[in-house]
Scaffold this motif. Structure first.
Motif, PDB file in Angstrom:
ATOM      1  N   THR A  51       0.857  -1.181   0.000  1.00 29.74           N
ATOM      2  CA  THR A  51       0.000   0.000   0.000  1.00 29.74           C
ATOM      3  C   THR A  51       0.889   1.226   0.000  1.00 29.74           C
ATOM      4  O   THR A  51       1.855   1.293   0.767  1.00 29.74           O
ATOM      5  CB  THR A  51      -0.905   0.028   1.252  1.00 29.74           C
ATOM      6  N   THR A  52       0.592   2.194  -0.852  1.00 27.86           N
ATOM      7  CA  THR A  52       1.379   3.425  -0.879  1.00 27.86           C
ATOM      8  C   THR A  52       0.676   4.521  -0.086  1.00 27.86           C
ATOM      9  O   THR A  52      -0.554   4.491   0.094  1.00 27.86           O
ATOM     10  CB  THR A  52       1.610   3.898  -2.320  1.00 27.86           C
ATOM     11  N   SER A 106       2.387  10.894  10.670  1.00 28.34           N
ATOM     12  CA  SER A 106       3.158  10.830   9.429  1.00 28.34           C
ATOM     13  C   SER A 106       2.452   9.964   8.389  1.00 28.34           C
ATOM     14  O   SER A 106       1.619   9.113   8.717  1.00 28.34           O
ATOM     15  CB  SER A 106       4.557  10.254   9.690  1.00 28.34           C
ATOM     16  N   ARG A 107       2.799  10.222   7.137  1.00 28.73           N
ATOM     17  CA  ARG A 107       2.333   9.384   6.047  1.00 28.73           C
ATOM     18  C   ARG A 107       3.568   8.783   5.391  1.00 28.73           C
ATOM     19  O   ARG A 107       4.380   9.499   4.814  1.00 28.73           O
ATOM     20  CB  ARG A 107       1.535  10.204   5.035  1.00 28.73           C
ATOM     21  N   PHE A 108       3.706   7.465   5.489  1.00 29.09           N
ATOM     22  CA  PHE A 108       4.879   6.800   4.936  1.00 29.09           C
ATOM     23  C   PHE A 108       4.627   6.392   3.492  1.00 29.09           C
ATOM     24  O   PHE A 108       3.496   6.149   3.075  1.00 29.09           O
ATOM     25  CB  PHE A 108       5.252   5.589   5.779  1.00 29.09           C
ATOM     26  N   HIS A 133      10.315  12.065   9.582  1.00 28.47           N
ATOM     27  CA  HIS A 133       9.997  10.724   9.082  1.00 28.47           C
ATOM     28  C   HIS A 133      10.878   9.666   9.736  1.00 28.47           C
ATOM     29  O   HIS A 133      10.411   8.584  10.096  1.00 28.47           O
ATOM     30  CB  HIS A 133      10.184  10.672   7.565  1.00 28.47           C
ATOM     31  N   VAL A 134      12.167   9.964   9.879  1.00 30.84           N
ATOM     32  CA  VAL A 134      13.086   9.001  10.495  1.00 30.84           C
ATOM     33  C   VAL A 134      12.691   8.759  11.953  1.00 30.84           C
ATOM     34  O   VAL A 134      12.680   7.614  12.431  1.00 30.84           O
ATOM     35  CB  VAL A 134      14.541   9.499  10.391  1.00 30.84           C
ATOM     36  N   GLU A 135      12.349   9.814  12.670  1.00 30.63           N
ATOM     37  CA  GLU A 135      11.928   9.667  14.071  1.00 30.63           C
ATOM     38  C   GLU A 135      10.632   8.868  14.174  1.00 30.63           C
ATOM     39  O   GLU A 135      10.460   8.066  15.100  1.00 30.63           O
ATOM     40  CB  GLU A 135      11.772  11.051  14.704  1.00 30.63           C
ATOM     41  N   GLU A 136       9.719   9.064  13.221  1.00 28.78           N
ATOM     42  CA  GLU A 136       8.467   8.304  13.229  1.00 28.78           C
ATOM     43  C   GLU A 136       8.694   6.818  12.942  1.00 28.78           C
ATOM     44  O   GLU A 136       7.939   5.966  13.414  1.00 28.78           O
ATOM     45  CB  GLU A 136       7.488   8.895  12.211  1.00 28.78           C
ATOM     46  N   LEU A 137       9.743   6.506  12.172  1.00 28.84           N
ATOM     47  CA  LEU A 137      10.064   5.093  11.933  1.00 28.84           C
ATOM     48  C   LEU A 137      10.425   4.398  13.241  1.00 28.84           C
ATOM     49  O   LEU A 137      10.109   3.218  13.438  1.00 28.84           O
ATOM     50  CB  LEU A 137      11.214   4.977  10.927  1.00 28.84           C
ATOM     51  N   GLY A 175       5.510  -2.225  17.290  1.00 33.96           N
ATOM     52  CA  GLY A 175       5.539  -3.615  16.860  1.00 33.96           C
ATOM     53  C   GLY A 175       5.672  -3.844  15.369  1.00 33.96           C
ATOM     54  O   GLY A 175       5.634  -4.995  14.909  1.00 33.96           O
ATOM     55  N   TYR A 176       5.838  -2.787  14.599  1.00 31.24           N
ATOM     56  CA  TYR A 176       6.023  -2.924  13.152  1.00 31.24           C
ATOM     57  C   TYR A 176       7.508  -3.039  12.815  1.00 31.24           C
ATOM     58  O   TYR A 176       8.372  -2.639  13.596  1.00 31.24           O
ATOM     59  CB  TYR A 176       5.461  -1.701  12.414  1.00 31.24           C
ATOM     60  N   GLU A 177       7.814  -3.563  11.633  1.00 32.85           N
ATOM     61  CA  GLU A 177       9.152  -3.429  11.081  1.00 32.85           C
ATOM     62  C   GLU A 177       9.253  -2.042  10.452  1.00 32.85           C
ATOM     63  O   GLU A 177       8.252  -1.474  10.001  1.00 32.85           O
ATOM     64  CB  GLU A 177       9.417  -4.497  10.021  1.00 32.85           C
ATOM     65  N   ALA A 178      10.468  -1.500  10.416  1.00 29.27           N
ATOM     66  CA  ALA A 178      10.647  -0.159   9.876  1.00 29.27           C
ATOM     67  C   ALA A 178      11.908  -0.105   9.025  1.00 29.27           C
ATOM     68  O   ALA A 178      12.967  -0.584   9.435  1.00 29.27           O
ATOM     69  CB  ALA A 178      10.719   0.871  11.008  1.00 29.27           C
ATOM     70  N   TYR A 179      11.767   0.500   7.850  1.00 27.80           N
ATOM     71  CA  TYR A 179      12.868   0.586   6.892  1.00 27.80           C
ATOM     72  C   TYR A 179      12.964   2.003   6.338  1.00 27.80           C
ATOM     73  O   TYR A 179      11.944   2.643   6.059  1.00 27.80           O
ATOM     74  CB  TYR A 179      12.638  -0.358   5.703  1.00 27.80           C
ATOM     75  N   LEU A 180      14.184   2.459   6.152  1.00 31.86           N
ATOM     76  CA  LEU A 180      14.442   3.638   5.342  1.00 31.86           C
ATOM     77  C   LEU A 180      15.171   3.146   4.095  1.00 31.86           C
ATOM     78  O   LEU A 180      16.271   2.606   4.188  1.00 31.86           O
ATOM     79  CB  LEU A 180      15.298   4.667   6.077  1.00 31.86           C
ATOM     80  N   LEU A 181      14.541   3.319   2.942  1.00 33.08           N
ATOM     81  CA  LEU A 181      15.105   2.849   1.682  1.00 33.08           C
ATOM     82  C   LEU A 181      15.614   4.046   0.891  1.00 33.08           C
ATOM     83  O   LEU A 181      14.835   4.899   0.460  1.00 33.08           O
ATOM     84  CB  LEU A 181      14.048   2.093   0.878  1.00 33.08           C
TER      85      LEU A 181
END
Length: 231
Positions: A103-104, A111-113, A152-156, A163-169
């Motif tokens: 999902t985009t 935040s909106r990822f 955005h990085v802080e929200e990750l 409990g989610y996985e988090a990635y910065l691509l």
């Protein structure tokens, strides 16, 4: 991530961050720039650029500027391309071994990822950053201070705590680079946010892309160096 109608031109000037003046076979044309960043090291008068012609006859500008040559290196500078390429890559199994639904523009907290991926095994938020700044094979982000990027990085990190996985691509919009590092000189706070996020468990990934005039596709891994520069 492909473009339909490609035209070559010569960059002349950039009156503001939204438009550029180019030369198309001797004809001056005003075109839309699909990147509002500074890009001063890329958009140099006399440089060859790649345009995509719009199918919409009602548009004020008939072309979008999407790529630029830096010497022999072709760099995609379309700010929409990294998200599109990343979503395609993840759907095709580039990031996760199992099939995931993608999902985009998924909202989490304030935040909106860019991407949310889910399967029976995982729920993951992925923020995508396009990287166009390169010097001697080293690529850096950002090219201008980005308070939004820090947020955005802080929200990750918050995603991890929930409990989610988090990635910065980091999608490197070119080929054959040596490594990625934060642009400490331009925005120290962003670099420090990356370090903090990595220590918290956010996965910081960088991938270079195969770039041709009409396509950009995510390809191989790029080493990520987060040690603060003394420059």
């Amino acid at each position: 991530m492909k473009y339909a109608h490609i035209v070559r031109a010569i960059f002349l000037e950039r009156p503001n961050r939204f438009i550029a003046i180019v030369d198309i076979q001797g004809q001056r044309e005003t075109v839309h720039v699909k990147n509002t960043g500074r890009c001063k090291e890329l958009l140099i008068p006399g440089t060859e650029v790649i345009l995509e012609k719009s199918d919409n006859p009602a548009r004020k500008t008939a072309y979008d500027l999407v790529c630029v040559y830096k010497g022999n290196r072709l760099i995609n500078m379309d700010s929409a391309a990294p998200n599109q390429a990343a979503a395609e890559w993840i759907r095709e199994g580039g990031l996760f071994p199992e099939k995931v639904s993608v999902t985009t523009e998924k909202t989490f907290g304030n935040s909106r990822f860019d991407i949310y991926a889910e399967s029976e095994k995982r729920k993951a938020f992925i923020e995508v950053k396009g990287v166009t700044l390169e010097e001697n094979g080293v690529v850096r982000f950002p090219d201008a201070p980005t308070i939004r990027g820090v947020k955005h990085v802080e929200e990750l990190i918050r995603c991890l705590e929930e409990g989610y996985e988090a990635y910065l691509l980091l999608v490197i919009q070119m080929e054959q680079v040596l490594r990625f590092e934060p642009n400490w000189k331009t925005h120290q706070a962003f670099g420090r946010a990356l370090v903090k996020a990595q220590q918290a468990g956010v996965k910081i990934l960088a991938r270079e892309c195969i770039v041709t005039p009409d396509e950009m596709k995510i390809n191989s891994k790029v080493p990520v160096f987060l040690e603060e520069s003394s420059e």
